[in-house]
Design a protein around this motif. Structure first.
Motif, PDB file in Angstrom:
ATOM      1  N   MET A   1      -0.593   7.760  -0.320  1.00  0.00           N
ATOM      2  CA  MET A   1      -2.131   7.697  -0.149  1.00  0.00           C
ATOM      3  C   MET A   1      -3.547   7.053   0.488  1.00  0.00           C
ATOM      4  O   MET A   1      -3.108   6.197   1.332  1.00  0.00           O
ATOM      5  CB  MET A   1      -1.996   6.612  -1.952  1.00  0.00           C
ATOM      6  CG  MET A   1      -2.338   7.660  -2.581  1.00  0.00           C
ATOM      7  SD  MET A   1      -2.191   6.971  -4.343  1.00  0.00           S
ATOM      8  CE  MET A   1      -3.694   6.335  -4.633  1.00  0.00           C
TER       9      MET A   1
ATOM     10  N   GLN B   1      -2.824   3.785   9.510  1.00  0.00           N
ATOM     11  CA  GLN B   1      -3.551   3.628  10.629  1.00  0.00           C
ATOM     12  C   GLN B   1      -4.347   1.732  10.651  1.00  0.00           C
ATOM     13  O   GLN B   1      -5.272   1.865  11.515  1.00  0.00           O
ATOM     14  CB  GLN B   1      -5.107   5.010  10.016  1.00  0.00           C
ATOM     15  CG  GLN B   1      -3.640   5.760  10.719  1.00  0.00           C
ATOM     16  CD  GLN B   1      -4.367   6.939  10.476  1.00  0.00           C
ATOM     17  OE1 GLN B   1      -5.435   7.152   8.920  1.00  0.00           O
ATOM     18  NE2 GLN B   1      -4.759   7.819  11.322  1.00  0.00           N
TER      19      GLN B   1
ATOM     20  N   GLU C   1       2.430   7.064  -7.430  1.00  0.00           N
ATOM     21  CA  GLU C   1       3.237   6.548  -6.412  1.00  0.00           C
ATOM     22  C   GLU C   1       4.495   6.561  -5.905  1.00  0.00           C
ATOM     23  O   GLU C   1       4.869   6.380  -5.027  1.00  0.00           O
ATOM     24  CB  GLU C   1       3.432   4.719  -7.419  1.00  0.00           C
ATOM     25  CG  GLU C   1       2.365   4.277  -7.722  1.00  0.00           C
ATOM     26  CD  GLU C   1       1.187   3.744  -6.627  1.00  0.00           C
ATOM     27  OE1 GLU C   1       1.529   3.699  -5.332  1.00  0.00           O
ATOM     28  OE2 GLU C   1       0.118   3.811  -6.630  1.00  0.00           O
TER      29      GLU C   1
ATOM     30  N   LEU D   1       1.276  -1.074   0.007  1.00  0.00           N
ATOM     31  CA  LEU D   1      -0.023   0.106   0.186  1.00  0.00           C
ATOM     32  C   LEU D   1       1.241   1.003   0.171  1.00  0.00           C
ATOM     33  O   LEU D   1       2.353   1.586   0.670  1.00  0.00           O
ATOM     34  CB  LEU D   1      -0.742  -0.212   0.789  1.00  0.00           C
ATOM     35  CG  LEU D   1      -2.119  -1.104   1.164  1.00  0.00           C
ATOM     36  CD1 LEU D   1      -2.715  -1.353   2.372  1.00  0.00           C
ATOM     37  CD2 LEU D   1      -2.869  -0.369   0.141  1.00  0.00           C
TER      38      LEU D   1
ATOM     39  N   TYR E   1       4.406  -1.688  -3.745  1.00  0.00           N
ATOM     40  CA  TYR E   1       3.833  -0.771  -3.901  1.00  0.00           C
ATOM     41  C   TYR E   1       3.712  -0.777  -5.963  1.00  0.00           C
ATOM     42  O   TYR E   1       3.160  -0.189  -5.812  1.00  0.00           O
ATOM     43  CB  TYR E   1       3.080   0.165  -3.096  1.00  0.00           C
ATOM     44  CG  TYR E   1       3.814   1.081  -2.657  1.00  0.00           C
ATOM     45  CD1 TYR E   1       4.576   1.117  -0.870  1.00  0.00           C
ATOM     46  CD2 TYR E   1       4.478   2.078  -3.756  1.00  0.00           C
ATOM     47  CE1 TYR E   1       5.565   2.505  -0.604  1.00  0.00           C
ATOM     48  CE2 TYR E   1       5.407   2.996  -3.349  1.00  0.00           C
ATOM     49  CZ  TYR E   1       5.987   3.268  -1.706  1.00  0.00           C
ATOM     50  OH  TYR E   1       6.334   3.842  -1.548  1.00  0.00           O
TER      51      TYR E   1
ATOM     52  N   PRO F   1       2.472   4.638   0.996  1.00  0.00           N
ATOM     53  CA  PRO F   1       1.813   5.236   2.194  1.00  0.00           C
ATOM     54  C   PRO F   1       1.495   6.877   2.386  1.00  0.00           C
ATOM     55  O   PRO F   1       1.066   6.800   3.716  1.00  0.00           O
ATOM     56  CB  PRO F   1       3.167   5.352   3.249  1.00  0.00           C
ATOM     57  CG  PRO F   1       3.963   4.724   1.925  1.00  0.00           C
ATOM     58  CD  PRO F   1       3.564   4.387   1.290  1.00  0.00           C
TER      59      PRO F   1
ATOM     60  N   ARG G   1     -13.430   3.999   7.937  1.00  0.00           N
ATOM     61  CA  ARG G   1     -12.164   4.055   7.468  1.00  0.00           C
ATOM     62  C   ARG G   1     -11.823   3.872   5.744  1.00  0.00           C
ATOM     63  O   ARG G   1     -10.199   4.018   5.537  1.00  0.00           O
ATOM     64  CB  ARG G   1     -11.884   1.664   7.578  1.00  0.00           C
ATOM     65  CG  ARG G   1     -12.068   1.922   9.094  1.00  0.00           C
ATOM     66  CD  ARG G   1     -10.981   2.276   9.914  1.00  0.00           C
ATOM     67  NE  ARG G   1     -10.685   1.688  11.155  1.00  0.00           N
ATOM     68  CZ  ARG G   1      -9.409   2.190  11.185  1.00  0.00           C
ATOM     69  NH1 ARG G   1      -8.340   2.539  11.547  1.00  0.00           N
ATOM     70  NH2 ARG G   1      -9.915   0.441  12.675  1.00  0.00           N
TER      71      ARG G   1
ATOM     72  N   MET H   1      -6.522   2.059  17.101  1.00  0.00           N
ATOM     73  CA  MET H   1      -5.851   2.236  15.949  1.00  0.00           C
ATOM     74  C   MET H   1      -5.624   3.477  15.289  1.00  0.00           C
ATOM     75  O   MET H   1      -5.029   4.013  14.754  1.00  0.00           O
ATOM     76  CB  MET H   1      -6.436   1.348  15.000  1.00  0.00           C
ATOM     77  CG  MET H   1      -5.556  -0.012  15.220  1.00  0.00           C
ATOM     78  SD  MET H   1      -6.062  -1.336  14.368  1.00  0.00           S
ATOM     79  CE  MET H   1      -7.103  -1.961  15.921  1.00  0.00           C
ATOM     80  N   SER H   2      -6.844   3.852  14.905  1.00  0.00           N
ATOM     81  CA  SER H   2      -6.745   5.684  14.463  1.00  0.00           C
ATOM     82  C   SER H   2      -6.868   6.625  15.231  1.00  0.00           C
ATOM     83  O   SER H   2      -6.048   8.014  14.572  1.00  0.00           O
ATOM     84  CB  SER H   2      -8.288   5.748  13.783  1.00  0.00           C
ATOM     85  OG  SER H   2      -9.772   5.172  14.703  1.00  0.00           O
TER      86      SER H   2
ATOM     87  N   ASP I   1      -9.178   6.359   5.997  1.00  0.00           N
ATOM     88  CA  ASP I   1      -7.939   6.777   6.900  1.00  0.00           C
ATOM     89  C   ASP I   1      -6.785   6.085   5.947  1.00  0.00           C
ATOM     90  O   ASP I   1      -6.544   6.151   4.594  1.00  0.00           O
ATOM     91  CB  ASP I   1      -7.690   4.405   7.397  1.00  0.00           C
ATOM     92  CG  ASP I   1      -8.720   5.310   8.787  1.00  0.00           C
ATOM     93  OD1 ASP I   1      -8.758   6.156   9.031  1.00  0.00           O
ATOM     94  OD2 ASP I   1      -8.283   4.024   9.817  1.00  0.00           O
TER      95      ASP I   1
ATOM     96  N   ASN J   1       6.328   9.803  -2.825  1.00  0.00           N
ATOM     97  CA  ASN J   1       7.013   9.271  -2.321  1.00  0.00           C
ATOM     98  C   ASN J   1       8.377   9.602  -1.832  1.00  0.00           C
ATOM     99  O   ASN J   1       9.228   9.334  -0.668  1.00  0.00           O
ATOM    100  CB  ASN J   1       7.179   7.779  -2.100  1.00  0.00           C
ATOM    101  CG  ASN J   1       5.389   7.687  -1.692  1.00  0.00           C
ATOM    102  OD1 ASN J   1       5.310   7.178  -0.238  1.00  0.00           O
ATOM    103  ND2 ASN J   1       5.072   7.322  -1.910  1.00  0.00           N
TER     104      ASN J   1
ATOM    105  N   SER K   1      -4.520  -2.329  10.241  1.00  0.00           N
ATOM    106  CA  SER K   1      -3.137  -3.390  11.637  1.00  0.00           C
ATOM    107  C   SER K   1      -3.194  -4.269   9.875  1.00  0.00           C
ATOM    108  O   SER K   1      -4.007  -4.000   9.012  1.00  0.00           O
ATOM    109  CB  SER K   1      -4.434  -4.283  12.401  1.00  0.00           C
ATOM    110  OG  SER K   1      -6.086  -4.669  11.496  1.00  0.00           O
TER     111      SER K   1
ATOM    112  N   GLN L   1       3.246  -3.854  -7.003  1.00  0.00           N
ATOM    113  CA  GLN L   1       1.355  -4.215  -7.333  1.00  0.00           C
ATOM    114  C   GLN L   1       0.587  -2.801  -8.418  1.00  0.00           C
ATOM    115  O   GLN L   1      -0.562  -3.048  -8.603  1.00  0.00           O
ATOM    116  CB  GLN L   1       0.472  -3.358  -5.535  1.00  0.00           C
ATOM    117  CG  GLN L   1      -0.661  -3.773  -5.261  1.00  0.00           C
ATOM    118  CD  GLN L   1      -0.893  -5.032  -5.575  1.00  0.00           C
ATOM    119  OE1 GLN L   1      -0.288  -5.954  -5.414  1.00  0.00           O
ATOM    120  NE2 GLN L   1      -2.013  -5.861  -5.740  1.00  0.00           N
TER     121      GLN L   1
END
Lengths: 279, 280
Positions: free
Chosen positions: A117, A164, B189, A113, B171, A115, A157, B1-2, A160, B193, A166, B174
């Motif tokens: 976006m 964030q 992408e 993923l 990623y 990071p 979600r 978590m959030s 997020d 970064n 798991s 991906q």
């Protein structure tokens, strides 16, 4: 003798058919053959496991079907997705199929993923690229997808960022992305290796539900026998770039024909055998 | 978590950024508001007030034509900031483009682009600037272009190195697996970064641009009189060092403060974003 393959009955043709596939790398010492004449079928609605130790060529086989092999790899043989040839088509045609008709669920969701976006934006990418839909139109579909992969509270979600989530949720998000356009074939490359056992069990159940509800065929690459036993309908055992044996899961586990399969089965630690040995 | 845990503001971590930012912010503000802040016009001659030392009417004195030095130094800030911003931007945009393309396509593209960058790198900066100015003609716009070109290889190298490491990330693979095109992968992408280190580099380039612009103007290749620039003010002041030292001290101090502020900001940002220095 041909074994009975329930998913092949009544289906016109396999979702994925690989015939005599070879993958070669040019090395200074000559050609290095990593996949050697592999033939493999995945029928609609079937979950097919490919099992083998590292270096057996199972990942190379899977990546061939996506045409995502590392630079310098040469493909031989034939690959067809629902009757469409994948070996000789151009890169732009292949690009149009990736993420649309054929999807990949990667091994390490965290690393897969971006990071920077939001998760929702990434999960919606297949709609954006293949259906040219606007960000606004995608939003509700992404929420539905996240709900389908059983992420709690998807409305909040979606906003997020990956960190964030798991580990299990990240893998669910990757599965959601793979499902987006209802592909004919989902290739899962050891998608549960990075997860702990309880999360792993839930992810496997999710994959089975997806097959039952949406009818996607799944090609599952793994080195864990337990997962194959639990999830798959049909198994291919690979070693040194070759398929040594294939058959229905039950038969492979109960009466393996190839010596290598037997070795593989015996190499798996089992609590029963340990008790037996002590007695 | 959030639910993010709010950490208390870490002054030690941000002190360089705050101090540097304050200096830079003040200078930028002065530059933007120059026409309203400066007490006099930078061009008004007043022969009766020639070479007068600092006083209540002229806080930083007057120059050899009786112009107000404070007003000139404030207006010069405007010019220097403009050149520095645009030159850094030219370097950042083209350097990032070249470096990212080299990293992404590799092979022959990488070879050609990076060798070109190395050729550009092998010239001493000021010499390259003079050569470019000589061929482009002397104007402040050309000075900006020349300084920007000097910055391109530095940004290109940094962008390439950072992009190389991002490219190895799963990623990006991906993104290919869901059928993204090269352009989309580069823009969505890779670019976001690699941006952080490039922006830090831009802050450092900025201070260097101020220095280069002053040097070029000092040599008469940048801003042309009567337009005020720290460099040409310094050059004029040179002749009156004995009788009117403020003519040299004021633009010199302005250059020093600006470079100091930007370097502090750049260093501070780099440290603040460096995860290894984060919790000491």
């Amino acid at each position: 003798m041909r074994e009975y393959r329930p998913h092949a009955q009544g289906a016109a043709r396999p979702a994925l058919a690989i015939r005599e596939l070879t993958v070669d790398f040019q090395r200074r010492s000559g050609l290095l053959r990593t996949v050697d004449k592999v033939s493999l079928d995945v029928w609609p609605k079937e979950i097919v496991g490919v099992i083998g130790e590292s270096g057996s060529g199972k990942t190379m086989t899977a990546l061939s079907a996506m045409r995502l092999l590392p630079h310098g790899a040469k493909i031989g043989g034939a690959i067809a997705l629902g009757g469409r040839d994948l070996v000789n088509i151009g890169e732009s045609e292949m690009r149009a199929l990736r993420g649309d008709r054929i999807a990949l669920i990667p091994q390490d969701a965290m690393q897969s993923l971006n990071p920077t976006m939001r998760v929702g934006r990434q999960v919606g990418e297949p709609y954006e690229f293949h259906r040219k839909q606007s960000y606004g139109a995608i939003w509700s579909k992404v929420v539905e997808l996240l709900r389908a992969v059983k992420i709690a509270d998807p409305e909040t979600r979606v906003r997020d960022y990956p960190h964030q989530f798991s580990g299990g949720m990240q893998q669910r998000a990757m599965i959601a992305m793979g499902l987006a356009l209802d592909p004919e074939l989902i290739i899962a490359d050891e998608p549960t290796t990075a997860l702990d056992v309880t999360v792993q069990a839930r992810i496997l159940k999710l994959l089975r539900d997806i097959r039952d509800e949406r009818g996607s065929a799944i090609l599952f690459i793994t080195h864990e026998l337990g997962i194959v036993a639990e999830l798959c309908d049909w198994v291919y055992v690979m070693k040194d770039g070759k398929v040594v044996e294939d058959g229905p899961v039950k038969r492979i586990f109960e009466a393996p024909k190839a010596d290598y399969t037997r070795m593989l089965l015996e190499a798996t630690p089992s609590i029963h055998r340990r008790k037996g040995a002590k007695r | 978590m959030s639910t993010a845990i709010r950490k208390p503001f870490n002054w030690r971590r941000w002190r360089l950024v705050v101090t540097g930012g304050a200096i830079v912010g003040t200078i930028l503000l002065l530059a933007i508001l120059a026409p309203w802040v400066a007490p006099y016009s930078p061009f008004d001659l007043n022969v009766a007030q020639m070479l007068k030392g600092p006083s209540a009417t002229h806080l930083l004195g007057t120059d050899e034509l009786g112009r107000d030095v404070l007003s000139r130094v404030i207006h010069a800030a405007r010019l220097s900031m403009m050149v520095a911003v645009l030159a850094s931007l030219v370097g950042l945009v083209f350097g990032t483009l070249i470096g990212t393309l080299a990293a992404y396509f590799g092979g022959i593209v990488d070879l050609i682009l990076m060798r070109l960058m190395e050729i550009l790198f092998s010239f001493p900066a000021i010499l390259l600037a003079i050569v470019l100015m000589a061929s482009l003609g002397t104007s402040i716009f050309n000075a900006m272009i020349a300084i920007g070109i000097i910055f391109i290889p530095g940004f290109a190298r940094l962008a390439r190195a950072t992009a190389e490491s991002v490219l190895r990330q799963q990623y990006v693979e991906q993104a290919r697996a869901i059928g993204m095109s090269h352009t989309r992968i580069l823009v969505r992408e890779i670019l976001p970064n690699i941006l952080a280190p490039l922006l830090v580099e831009a802050a450092v380039a900025f201070s260097y641009a101020v220095l280069l612009e002053s040097a070029l103007s000092f040599l008469g290749l940048g801003a042309q009189p009567p337009d005020p620039s720290w460099g040409n003010m310094l050059n004029t002041g040179r002749g009156f060092m004995g009788v009117a030292p403020w003519l040299s001290i004021v633009p010199g101090a302005a250059i020093f403060l600006t470079v100091f502020g930007f370097n502090m900001l750049g260093d501070g940002l780099r440290d603040a974003f460096d995860p290894q220095l984060r919790d000491e």
